[in-house]
Design an enzyme around this catalytic site. Structure first.
Site, mmCIF file in Angstrom:
data_model
loop_
_atom_site.group_PDB
_atom_site.id
_atom_site.type_symbol
_atom_site.label_atom_id
_atom_site.label_comp_id
_atom_site.label_asym_id
_atom_site.label_seq_id
_atom_site.Cartn_x
_atom_site.Cartn_y
_atom_site.Cartn_z
ATOM 1 N N ASN A 59 37.331 29.952 67.329
ATOM 2 C CA ASN A 59 37.447 28.578 67.825
ATOM 3 C C ASN A 59 38.390 27.811 66.890
ATOM 4 O O ASN A 59 38.020 27.461 65.778
ATOM 5 C CB ASN A 59 36.047 27.936 67.843
ATOM 6 C CG ASN A 59 36.089 26.465 68.195
ATOM 7 O OD1 ASN A 59 37.084 25.955 68.699
ATOM 8 N ND2 ASN A 59 34.980 25.767 67.920
ATOM 9 N N TRP A 60 39.599 27.573 67.379
ATOM 10 C CA TRP A 60 40.603 26.929 66.517
ATOM 11 C C TRP A 60 40.353 25.432 66.358
ATOM 12 O O TRP A 60 41.058 24.761 65.602
ATOM 13 C CB TRP A 60 42.013 27.140 67.093
ATOM 14 C CG TRP A 60 42.466 28.585 67.126
ATOM 15 C CD1 TRP A 60 41.743 29.684 66.727
ATOM 16 C CD2 TRP A 60 43.718 29.082 67.601
ATOM 17 N NE1 TRP A 60 42.481 30.828 66.926
ATOM 18 C CE2 TRP A 60 43.704 30.487 67.464
ATOM 19 C CE3 TRP A 60 44.856 28.477 68.134
ATOM 20 C CZ2 TRP A 60 44.772 31.295 67.835
ATOM 21 C CZ3 TRP A 60 45.933 29.282 68.511
ATOM 22 C CH2 TRP A 60 45.897 30.667 68.357
ATOM 23 N N LYS A 61 39.400 24.900 67.097
ATOM 24 C CA LYS A 61 39.083 23.464 67.081
ATOM 25 C C LYS A 61 40.361 22.630 67.284
ATOM 26 O O LYS A 61 41.307 23.111 67.923
ATOM 27 C CB LYS A 61 38.363 23.077 65.789
ATOM 28 C CG LYS A 61 37.188 24.003 65.471
ATOM 29 C CD LYS A 61 36.230 23.401 64.493
ATOM 30 C CE LYS A 61 35.230 24.431 64.035
ATOM 31 N NZ LYS A 61 33.979 23.853 63.596
ATOM 32 N N HIS A 103 29.309 22.835 72.441
ATOM 33 C CA HIS A 103 29.499 22.938 70.988
ATOM 34 C C HIS A 103 28.898 21.689 70.333
ATOM 35 O O HIS A 103 29.015 20.578 70.869
ATOM 36 C CB HIS A 103 30.993 23.047 70.667
ATOM 37 C CG HIS A 103 31.255 23.465 69.259
ATOM 38 N ND1 HIS A 103 31.111 22.585 68.205
ATOM 39 C CD2 HIS A 103 31.615 24.647 68.718
ATOM 40 C CE1 HIS A 103 31.387 23.226 67.075
ATOM 41 N NE2 HIS A 103 31.689 24.482 67.358
ATOM 42 N N GLU A 145 24.207 28.440 67.118
ATOM 43 C CA GLU A 145 24.963 27.793 66.053
ATOM 44 C C GLU A 145 24.122 26.682 65.435
ATOM 45 O O GLU A 145 24.156 25.528 65.924
ATOM 46 C CB GLU A 145 26.250 27.192 66.619
ATOM 47 C CG GLU A 145 27.218 28.215 67.162
ATOM 48 C CD GLU A 145 28.659 27.774 66.956
ATOM 49 O OE1 GLU A 145 29.432 28.564 66.422
ATOM 50 O OE2 GLU A 145 29.010 26.636 67.304
ATOM 51 N N SER A 192 29.918 29.085 59.776
ATOM 52 C CA SER A 192 30.548 29.444 58.501
ATOM 53 C C SER A 192 30.704 30.953 58.288
ATOM 54 O O SER A 192 30.597 31.436 57.162
ATOM 55 C CB SER A 192 29.762 28.837 57.332
ATOM 56 O OG SER A 192 29.632 27.448 57.499
ATOM 57 N N GLY A 209 34.752 29.430 63.408
ATOM 58 C CA GLY A 209 35.571 28.227 63.454
ATOM 59 C C GLY A 209 36.642 28.267 62.372
ATOM 60 O O GLY A 209 37.704 28.870 62.537
HETATM 61 C C1 PEP Z 1 32.351 26.744 65.267
HETATM 62 O O1 PEP Z 1 33.260 25.941 65.354
HETATM 63 O O2 PEP Z 1 31.756 27.126 66.280
HETATM 64 C C2 PEP Z 1 31.962 27.238 63.945
HETATM 65 C C3 PEP Z 1 30.979 28.096 63.862
HETATM 66 O O3 PEP Z 1 32.685 26.749 62.908
HETATM 67 P P1 PEP Z 1 32.671 27.341 61.395
HETATM 68 O O4 PEP Z 1 32.901 28.816 61.478
HETATM 69 O O5 PEP Z 1 33.777 26.607 60.712
HETATM 70 O O6 PEP Z 1 31.328 27.046 60.831
#
Ligand code: PEP
Length: 266
Positions: A12-14, A97, A169, A217, A238
């Protein structure tokens, strides 16, 4: 014998990367990630990047996801993009999300409508669910997961549920890296709880087919430990997904898990 499911690695590039940065990342990922049996790699660029990425990417190696869409198929909804519009570009759409629930106030009903629109348009939803730190501390994790899951799935048939991806999540573990990371042995029971809920409501066949993954993370160092949690069938990544070195490392870790599982069965 049942065919083992592919391990799902979703990046997920956000809200990161402009069109040229996205293109550079795709070239690097293409170079560093090999096509491997037993793993499926999905990229979720921003809405702006999705179209150019779809032209560039090797579709045999990567599938694409959108990070969001609007639940009406068309009409006077300025600024929105519908699931219908995404049909030819994206195999998946991320729905629910926590960043959308928190910053854009998406509620349970809106998320349910998005999941239905996604299904109606032949796209696979990646439904994110998870509790906040306050909810976890108050012992409300199961109630929160139950409510988020049941509302989101309420318009679906068992067959539709079986096609979905559900990403657990925990909000407190997202993008914390140095801070409050969910330990793999801490979240195994939450993944099992989600699976049991699906089984109870939609039956064992649905539970066997639905894919349940973890996100929070995850990076190239921790991926393996999460993928070894029984019943964890992939990771939603992410921050580490826009670093080609880390994301390729996660894909390699997944491949090692696939290989070891296959060797154990021999
Ligand atoms: C996400 O955006 O779904 C996510 C899990 O982010 P990160 O890996 O940065 O915690």
């Amino acid at each position: 014998m049942k065919k083992p499911k592919k391990i799902l690695i979703i990046g997920n590039w956000k809200m990161n990367l402009n069109v040229s940065q996205a293109s550079l990342l795709v070239s690097r990922l293409d170079k560093h990630i090999k096509t491997r049996k037993g793993i499926e790699v999905v990229l979720a660029p921003s809405m702006l990047d999705l179209q150019p990425v779809s032209m560039q990417v090797d579709r045999r190696k990567f599938r694409l996801a959108a990070q969001n869409a609007y639940h009406h198929d068309e009409g006077a909804f300025t600024g929105e993009v519908s699931f219908t519009m995404l049909r030819e570009l994206a195999h998946y759409v991320i729905i629910g999300h926590s960043e959308r629930r928190i910053y854009f106030k998406e509620d349970l009903d809106e998320i349910r409508d998005k999941v239905s629109a996604c299904m109606r348009n032949g796209i696979t939803p990646i439904l994110c669910i998870g509790e906040t730190k306050t909810e976890r501390r108050a012992g409300e994790t199961r109630q929160v997961l139950h409510d988020q899951l049941m509302t989101a799935l309420s318009n679906l048939t068992a067959e539709e549920v079986s096609e979905m991806v559900i990403a657990y999540e925990p909000v407190w573990a997202i993008s914390t890296f140095e801070g409050d990371i969910a330990k793999p042995d801490e979240i195994g029971k939450d993944l099992t709880f989600i699976r049991d809920q699906v089984k109870e409501l939609y039956g064992v066949q649905t539970e066997e087919k639905v894919r349940i993954i973890y996100g929070g993370s995850v990076d190239d160092h921790s991926a393996r430990a999460y993928l070894e949690i029984p019943g964890c069938e992939g990771v939603l990544v992410g921050g580490a997904s826009i670093n080609y070195h880390k994301f390729a490392g996660i894909a390699e870790a997944a491949y090692r898990v696939v290989k070891e599982n296959a060797e154990e069965k021999e």
